[in-house]
Write an enzyme that holds these catalytic residues in place. Structure first.
Site, PDB file in Angstrom:
ATOM      1  N   GLU A  11      13.647  -1.954  -1.051  1.00  0.00           N
ATOM      2  CA  GLU A  11      12.699  -2.945  -0.622  1.00  0.00           C
ATOM      3  C   GLU A  11      11.794  -4.034  -2.252  1.00  0.00           C
ATOM      4  O   GLU A  11      11.077  -5.040  -1.134  1.00  0.00           O
ATOM      5  CB  GLU A  11      11.096  -3.095   0.206  1.00  0.00           C
ATOM      6  N   SER A  59       6.418 -14.185   7.380  1.00  0.00           N
ATOM      7  CA  SER A  59       6.054 -12.915   8.146  1.00  0.00           C
ATOM      8  C   SER A  59       5.143 -12.643   9.309  1.00  0.00           C
ATOM      9  O   SER A  59       4.320 -13.610   9.499  1.00  0.00           O
ATOM     10  CB  SER A  59       5.466 -11.352   6.799  1.00  0.00           C
ATOM     11  N   GLU A 114       4.395   3.026  13.605  1.00  0.00           N
ATOM     12  CA  GLU A 114       3.970   2.559  12.964  1.00  0.00           C
ATOM     13  C   GLU A 114       3.234   2.524  11.995  1.00  0.00           C
ATOM     14  O   GLU A 114       2.720   1.252  13.301  1.00  0.00           O
ATOM     15  CB  GLU A 114       5.573   3.111  11.532  1.00  0.00           C
ATOM     16  N   ASN A 145       1.916  -0.087   8.843  1.00  0.00           N
ATOM     17  CA  ASN A 145       2.574  -0.899   7.642  1.00  0.00           C
ATOM     18  C   ASN A 145       0.805  -0.842   6.993  1.00  0.00           C
ATOM     19  O   ASN A 145       0.134  -1.789   7.345  1.00  0.00           O
ATOM     20  CB  ASN A 145       2.776  -2.018   7.700  1.00  0.00           C
ATOM     21  N   SER A 152      10.966  -1.856   6.448  1.00  0.00           N
ATOM     22  CA  SER A 152      11.763  -2.661   6.464  1.00  0.00           C
ATOM     23  C   SER A 152      12.868  -2.335   7.511  1.00  0.00           C
ATOM     24  O   SER A 152      14.314  -2.784   6.960  1.00  0.00           O
ATOM     25  CB  SER A 152      12.784  -3.194   5.060  1.00  0.00           C
TER      26      SER A 152
END
Length: 328
Positions: free
Chosen positions: A15, A297, A286, A288, A164
């Site tokens: 990433e 984003s 999940e 982040n 990612s």
């Protein structure tokens, strides 16, 4: 006097290029009237501060940099490193040892949230639902029949500690499992294999804004590909719809769960949690803690819908970190 803010970007994982983009966006939007801004490239082969296209080595002993015979120490580090060492707790522990404030969560929370298996297991006693799963480590025997019995088909094979969508494969047939596992093992020596959840996928951002916990407007993710993979995330192969096209009740439920997770884990900084609604209830995929930070984003999109500009979003993160100060 302006505070010296280092923007840490890059990292050691697949990433790193995405992180360099996120970090540069932070540099471009953080107020240069309030802060002295220093881009810090933390890479496998070098740690450097980049000023006017010149590289100045970072002293790893005290995390200072000498530019034109002047030694610069940092009042705060804005952590924009996706993956290791910025998202898995290594950088957080290092900065804690040096007593330097940073914008991300603490070392333990970073390590926990970066490990998908450990995060989901930790949250299960708090009533957080997730997909049925099967764990596999490098070197262990691969029993494809048992995997299919446990999680069913289709299923997702994921690198346990990666972001990612690197090392992620959607598997439809038992004979595809071995190859998918090999793909994941290129990213991590631990794997999580999860059942396919058929429903609406959403992303929920939670930040501490001006001293208060704030859940941002929810984003619905509609991938043109088979799932929300790298292409969907970064090459325009998806629709990211904010606010999400879900009922008010669903929005309230998932917002409260995301906020509860943030509080249960004693988080700081940004968090962006991914869920899939099945029969009206959100299942956690999940979390982040160093999400993408470009204007395109998801979390910055959510902030914009909440009336928070990039300059305000990034500046608030720095000020919240400085409030905590050097107490880790």
């Amino acid at each position: 006097m302006k505070k010296n803010i280092g923007i840490a970007m890059g990292g050691y994982s697949s990433e790193y290029q995405i992180s360099l983009k996120s970090g540069q966006v932070v540099c471009d939007h953080l107020s240069d009237e309030l802060y002295e801004i220093y881009p810090l490239h933390i890479l496998k082969d070098k740690w450097v501060c980049v000023v006017d296209n010149k590289e100045y080595p970072i002293n790893r002993g005290d995390f200072t940099v000498t530019i034109n015979d002047q030694t610069i120490s940092f009042d705060c580090i804005f952590n924009a490193i996706h993956g290791t060492p910025g998202e898995d707790g290594h950088l957080q522990g290092y900065l804690a040892m040096l007593n330097i404030p940073h914008t991300s969560c603490a070392m333990y929370q970073a390590a926990l949230t970066f490990n998908k298996r450990d995060l989901l297991a930790t949250l299960k006693p708090f009533g957080i639902k997730s997909a049925a799963s099967y764990y596999l480590n490098k070197g262990q025997n691969i029993d494809t029949k048992l995997i299919c019995e446990k999680v069913g088909l289709p299923c997702f094979v994921k690198a346990n500690k990666a972001g990612s969508s690197f090392g992620v494969t959607k598997v439809y047939k038992e004979e595809e499992l071995t190859q998918a596992i090999e793909v994941s093992l290129k990213e991590d020596d631990e794997i999580i294999i999860e059942s396919f959840l058929d429903g609406t996928e959403v992303s929920v951002g939670v930040i501490r804004y001006k001293g208060q916990l704030k859940v941002l407007p929810i984003t619905e993710i509609v991938s043109e590909n088979d799932f929300f993979d790298y292409q969907a995330k970064y090459e325009g192969k998806s629709q990211e719809i904010t606010p999400a096209r879900i009922s008010e009740q669903m929005a309230e439920t998932v917002s409260q769960i995301a906020k509860n997770i943030y509080e249960v884990l004693n988080m700081q900084g940004f968090s962006r949690s991914e869920f899939i609604f099945v029969d009206g209830y959100p299942y956690l995929l999940e979390m982040n803690t160093i999400p993408g930070l470009t204007a395109e984003s998801i979390l910055p999109q959510q902030a914009a819908k909440a009336g928070i500009s990039l300059e305000d979003l990034f500046g608030n993160a720095v000020e919240e970190a400085l409030k905590i100060g050097r107490k880790f």
